[in-house]
Motif scaffolding. Structure first.
Motif, PDB file in Angstrom:
ATOM      1  N   GLY A 169       9.549  16.712  59.042  1.00  0.00           N
ATOM      2  CA  GLY A 169       9.895  16.026  57.334  1.00  0.00           C
ATOM      3  C   GLY A 169      10.720  17.336  56.777  1.00  0.00           C
ATOM      4  O   GLY A 169      10.576  18.090  56.462  1.00  0.00           O
ATOM      5  N   TRP A 170      11.416  16.779  55.811  1.00  0.00           N
ATOM      6  CA  TRP A 170      12.599  18.045  55.084  1.00  0.00           C
ATOM      7  C   TRP A 170      12.526  17.701  54.076  1.00  0.00           C
ATOM      8  O   TRP A 170      12.774  16.547  52.667  1.00  0.00           O
ATOM      9  N   ASP A 171      11.893  18.756  52.895  1.00  0.00           N
ATOM     10  CA  ASP A 171      12.063  19.007  51.466  1.00  0.00           C
ATOM     11  C   ASP A 171      11.294  17.703  50.924  1.00  0.00           C
ATOM     12  O   ASP A 171      10.606  16.655  51.630  1.00  0.00           O
ATOM     13  N   GLU A 172      12.116  16.833  49.651  1.00  0.00           N
ATOM     14  CA  GLU A 172      11.411  15.534  48.888  1.00  0.00           C
ATOM     15  C   GLU A 172      11.067  14.434  49.918  1.00  0.00           C
ATOM     16  O   GLU A 172      10.228  13.839  49.482  1.00  0.00           O
ATOM     17  N   TYR A 173      11.913  14.587  50.822  1.00  0.00           N
ATOM     18  CA  TYR A 173      11.848  13.453  51.458  1.00  0.00           C
ATOM     19  C   TYR A 173      10.359  13.380  52.934  1.00  0.00           C
ATOM     20  O   TYR A 173       9.772  12.432  52.548  1.00  0.00           O
ATOM     21  N   GLY A 174      10.231  14.419  53.544  1.00  0.00           N
ATOM     22  CA  GLY A 174       8.470  14.745  53.791  1.00  0.00           C
ATOM     23  C   GLY A 174       7.804  14.901  53.493  1.00  0.00           C
ATOM     24  O   GLY A 174       6.718  13.666  53.577  1.00  0.00           O
ATOM     25  N   GLY A 201      16.409  12.573  54.988  1.00  0.00           N
ATOM     26  CA  GLY A 201      17.328  12.426  54.025  1.00  0.00           C
ATOM     27  C   GLY A 201      18.804  12.295  53.749  1.00  0.00           C
ATOM     28  O   GLY A 201      19.353  11.577  53.553  1.00  0.00           O
ATOM     29  N   ARG A 202      18.866  13.138  54.880  1.00  0.00           N
ATOM     30  CA  ARG A 202      20.736  12.415  55.693  1.00  0.00           C
ATOM     31  C   ARG A 202      20.304  13.328  56.305  1.00  0.00           C
ATOM     32  O   ARG A 202      19.781  13.448  57.472  1.00  0.00           O
ATOM     33  N   GLY A 203      21.773  12.927  57.382  1.00  0.00           N
ATOM     34  CA  GLY A 203      22.634  13.322  58.922  1.00  0.00           C
ATOM     35  C   GLY A 203      22.315  15.125  58.755  1.00  0.00           C
ATOM     36  O   GLY A 203      22.474  15.795  57.990  1.00  0.00           O
ATOM     37  N   ARG A 204      21.867  15.183  59.907  1.00  0.00           N
ATOM     38  CA  ARG A 204      21.838  17.111  60.473  1.00  0.00           C
ATOM     39  C   ARG A 204      22.634  17.543  60.224  1.00  0.00           C
ATOM     40  O   ARG A 204      23.251  18.808  60.060  1.00  0.00           O
ATOM     41  N   ASP A 205      24.226  16.629  61.451  1.00  0.00           N
ATOM     42  CA  ASP A 205      25.608  17.652  60.666  1.00  0.00           C
ATOM     43  C   ASP A 205      26.378  17.737  59.893  1.00  0.00           C
ATOM     44  O   ASP A 205      27.400  17.796  60.077  1.00  0.00           O
ATOM     45  N   ASN A 221      11.891  32.014  53.906  1.00  0.00           N
ATOM     46  CA  ASN A 221      13.055  32.470  53.340  1.00  0.00           C
ATOM     47  C   ASN A 221      14.663  32.021  54.093  1.00  0.00           C
ATOM     48  O   ASN A 221      15.107  31.855  54.435  1.00  0.00           O
ATOM     49  N   TYR A 222      14.191  30.535  54.893  1.00  0.00           N
ATOM     50  CA  TYR A 222      14.987  29.224  55.813  1.00  0.00           C
ATOM     51  C   TYR A 222      14.968  28.402  54.559  1.00  0.00           C
ATOM     52  O   TYR A 222      14.861  27.399  54.854  1.00  0.00           O
ATOM     53  N   GLY A 223      16.388  28.787  53.952  1.00  0.00           N
ATOM     54  CA  GLY A 223      16.629  28.405  53.144  1.00  0.00           C
ATOM     55  C   GLY A 223      17.697  27.165  53.439  1.00  0.00           C
ATOM     56  O   GLY A 223      17.813  26.809  51.607  1.00  0.00           O
ATOM     57  N   SER A 224      17.757  26.485  53.753  1.00  0.00           N
ATOM     58  CA  SER A 224      18.475  25.565  53.710  1.00  0.00           C
ATOM     59  C   SER A 224      18.414  24.066  53.391  1.00  0.00           C
ATOM     60  O   SER A 224      16.777  23.933  53.639  1.00  0.00           O
ATOM     61  N   HIS A 225      18.039  23.425  51.816  1.00  0.00           N
ATOM     62  CA  HIS A 225      18.148  22.296  51.902  1.00  0.00           C
ATOM     63  C   HIS A 225      18.898  20.993  52.135  1.00  0.00           C
ATOM     64  O   HIS A 225      20.055  20.589  52.549  1.00  0.00           O
ATOM     65  N   ALA A 226      18.200  19.992  51.940  1.00  0.00           N
ATOM     66  CA  ALA A 226      18.495  18.671  52.851  1.00  0.00           C
ATOM     67  C   ALA A 226      20.210  18.481  51.085  1.00  0.00           C
ATOM     68  O   ALA A 226      21.366  18.343  51.876  1.00  0.00           O
ATOM     69  N   ASP A 227      19.304  18.882  50.356  1.00  0.00           N
ATOM     70  CA  ASP A 227      20.328  18.524  49.065  1.00  0.00           C
ATOM     71  C   ASP A 227      19.666  19.180  48.101  1.00  0.00           C
ATOM     72  O   ASP A 227      18.586  19.743  48.160  1.00  0.00           O
ATOM     73  N   ASN A 228      20.438  18.665  46.681  1.00  0.00           N
ATOM     74  CA  ASN A 228      20.026  19.240  45.219  1.00  0.00           C
ATOM     75  C   ASN A 228      17.935  19.166  44.873  1.00  0.00           C
ATOM     76  O   ASN A 228      18.195  19.330  43.893  1.00  0.00           O
ATOM     77  N   GLY A 229      18.012  17.825  45.408  1.00  0.00           N
ATOM     78  CA  GLY A 229      16.297  17.118  44.948  1.00  0.00           C
ATOM     79  C   GLY A 229      14.908  17.700  45.277  1.00  0.00           C
ATOM     80  O   GLY A 229      14.385  17.101  45.230  1.00  0.00           O
ATOM     81  N   GLU A 269      11.695  21.903  59.151  1.00  0.00           N
ATOM     82  CA  GLU A 269      10.935  20.624  58.442  1.00  0.00           C
ATOM     83  C   GLU A 269       9.797  20.926  58.774  1.00  0.00           C
ATOM     84  O   GLU A 269       9.500  20.040  59.607  1.00  0.00           O
ATOM     85  N   ILE A 270       9.074  21.120  58.160  1.00  0.00           N
ATOM     86  CA  ILE A 270       7.243  21.640  58.256  1.00  0.00           C
ATOM     87  C   ILE A 270       7.442  19.919  56.591  1.00  0.00           C
ATOM     88  O   ILE A 270       5.734  20.094  56.167  1.00  0.00           O
TER      89      ILE A 270
END
Length: 480
Positions: free
Chosen positions: A268-273, A135-139, A359-367, A303-304
């Motif tokens: 893959g990360w969240d809704e994109y994966g 969904g976005r860049g990692r950095d 509880n590894y909490g970072s997300h690509a975005d709010n979607g 990212e699973i």
């Protein structure tokens, strides 16, 4: 206690000798009256060979060879359907920007060749497309990132190898920009192969990558063998090998010193994966040695979202690393981690032997979907030993979504002196244990030894185990 640098020097030679014994892709350079001759073992031999010097390459440590690499590979691509081709990088120090590979192709680094990543951003090709699974860049939040030094997409039958030739990513400038928040786009990786099949990456030394070192993604039938990866242990995100949404991958006989996870399995990360739904499955990891004081030896996640299933890891050595086997996930990830088997792991000086967290909490975005819960089940650890450990295990599932089917057997953990924490901390997990010292938490119900075949490692082979290599050769009268 030895300092980390002393420990590295003490173990590196012994480890490399031990781990490379099992590597089939051995190589030998010989001098004879005709010049220098090479024999090596890879998945495919080639009908056509050339040297980078044939295309104007100059290995003086100053001249840019980006154009030479690009022109050489473009020229050699005409032989894809005629037995394939090979580009040999001779002895020297070869400065280059990014270049793309072609199918039915071998890139071979001479043992005295050092391929050095250019710091001129004008010759680092830029990719602006968003990675489908992330969904976005990692950095940063932008979708673009700098392309990897060695890159390929939609390829078949590619080999990147060498008689321990070196690839230097010159990562220091990238690490400093990252730490100062000066990057508008994500840092490049050293080697990245995408949407490809029948890939071999072997017998190389990779140093100072700007970020991840080896990243096969959306690919199948991948061999990573005999790789040495070295980075300062404080360098950010210098993961060793990251199989990402790949099927049938074998990683073996590798030595990694890293500022992040030595092996990080992703999908893959969240809704994109979740939307793309391409898992990593049928992964074999064997004869790995890792030093990573601030990260894991083998990490599954975070990212699973496409899923991870059927992972077999054995004969692993962990030295001065934060955790041995780690699962990282969170609400919103979705996906699954299933059918994971680890055996024959030795750990020395660890913060945790086992660490699982929901509880590894970072997300690509709010979607992301707050109701997308991961499924973690059938996680097996067998015949493992650890010493000088701060805490045996931190196992933290998700309330209402426990991690289940956890099995630990024949595990002995010796805690460090003067440890004040409880050896096990378990919440929202369930499983069994047999012959585990110190005694696990009640959530891992005790089984009488011999009453069950606890955590038994599967004996049947996976398809990637049946991939064979063949002896190939290359001779050249003059290198320069």
């Amino acid at each position: 206690m030895l300092q980390l640098s002393e420990m590295v020097m003490a173990v590196v030679f012994a480890v490399l000798l031990a781990t490379t014994k099992g590597v089939e892709s051995r190589k030998a350079w010989r001098e004879n009256a005709e010049g220098e001759y090479l024999e090596y073992c890879v998945i495919s031999c080639r009908a056509k060979s050339a040297s980078l010097t044939d295309f104007g390459g100059v290995g003086d440590g100053t001249t840019s060879n980006t154009k030479a690499f690009q022109e050489a590979i473009t020229y050699l691509s005409q032989y894809e359907s005629e037995g394939g081709s090979q580009l040999v990088v001779p002895p020297g120090k070869w400065i280059t920007g990014s270049f793309n590979l072609t199918s039915h192709f071998t890139l071979h680094l001479h043992k005295d060749a050092v391929l050095v990543a250019s710091q001129d951003e004008c010759v680092i090709l830029f990719r602006t497309t968003i990675i489908s699974f992330y969904g976005r860049g990692r950095d940063n939040t932008e979708g673009g990132r700098f392309i990897s030094l060695i890159f390929g997409t939609n390829l078949t039958d590619v080999v990147i190898t060498g008689d321990n030739g070196t690839i230097d990513g010159q990562g220091e400038v990238w690490w400093q920009k990252f730490k100062r928040g000066q990057l508008n786009y994500t840092r490049p990786y050293l080697i990245e192969i995408m949407y490809s099949e029948n890939i071999q990456i072997s017998n190389l030394t990779l140093v100072n990558s700007p970020s991840w070192n080896v990243h096969p993604i959306y690919s199948s039938n991948v061999l990573v063998q005999g790789i040495t990866i070295l980075a300062p242990v404080t360098s950010p995100n210098t993961d060793g090998i990251n199989p990402d949404s790949c099927t049938n991958t074998r990683i073996e006989d590798c030595y990694i010193v890293s500022g992040d996870d030595c092996i990080a399995v992703k999908s893959g990360w969240d809704e994109y994966g979740i939307a793309f739904r391409m898992p990593t499955k049928q992964l074999v990891i064997r004869r790995l040695t890792c030093i990573s004081p601030f990260s894991a030896v083998i990490a599954l996640g975070s990212e699973i979202s496409g899923g991870i299933q059927v992972v077999r890891a054995e004969d692993i050595v962990a030295i001065n690393s934060e955790s041995g086997v780690r699962i990282k996930t969170a609400v919103g990830r979705g996906g699954f981690v299933k059918d994971i088997y680890v055996r024959g792991m030795t750990m020395k000086t660890m913060k945790w032997a086992f660490w699982m967290t929901g509880n590894y909490g970072s997300h690509a975005d709010n979607g992301y979907d707050p109701y997308a819960l991961p499924v973690i089940q059938n996680i097996n650890h067998h015949e493992m030993a650890a010493e000088n450990v701060t805490m045996a295990a931190e196992l933290e599932g998700i309330p209402g979504d426990p991690f289940t089917g956890i099995c630990k057997s024949n595990v002995t953990i010796t805690l460090a002196k003067n440890v004040k924490k409880l050896p096990w901390n378990c919440t929202d997990v369930a499983g069994i244990s047999s012959c585990v010292v110190p005694q696990p938490c009640e959530a891992l119900a005790y089984q009488v030894p011999g009453s069950v075949a606890a955590c038994n490692f599967p004996e049947e082979s996976l398809p990637i185990d049946n991939v064979q290599v063949q002896v190939c050769s290359y001779g050249r009268k003059h290198w320069r």
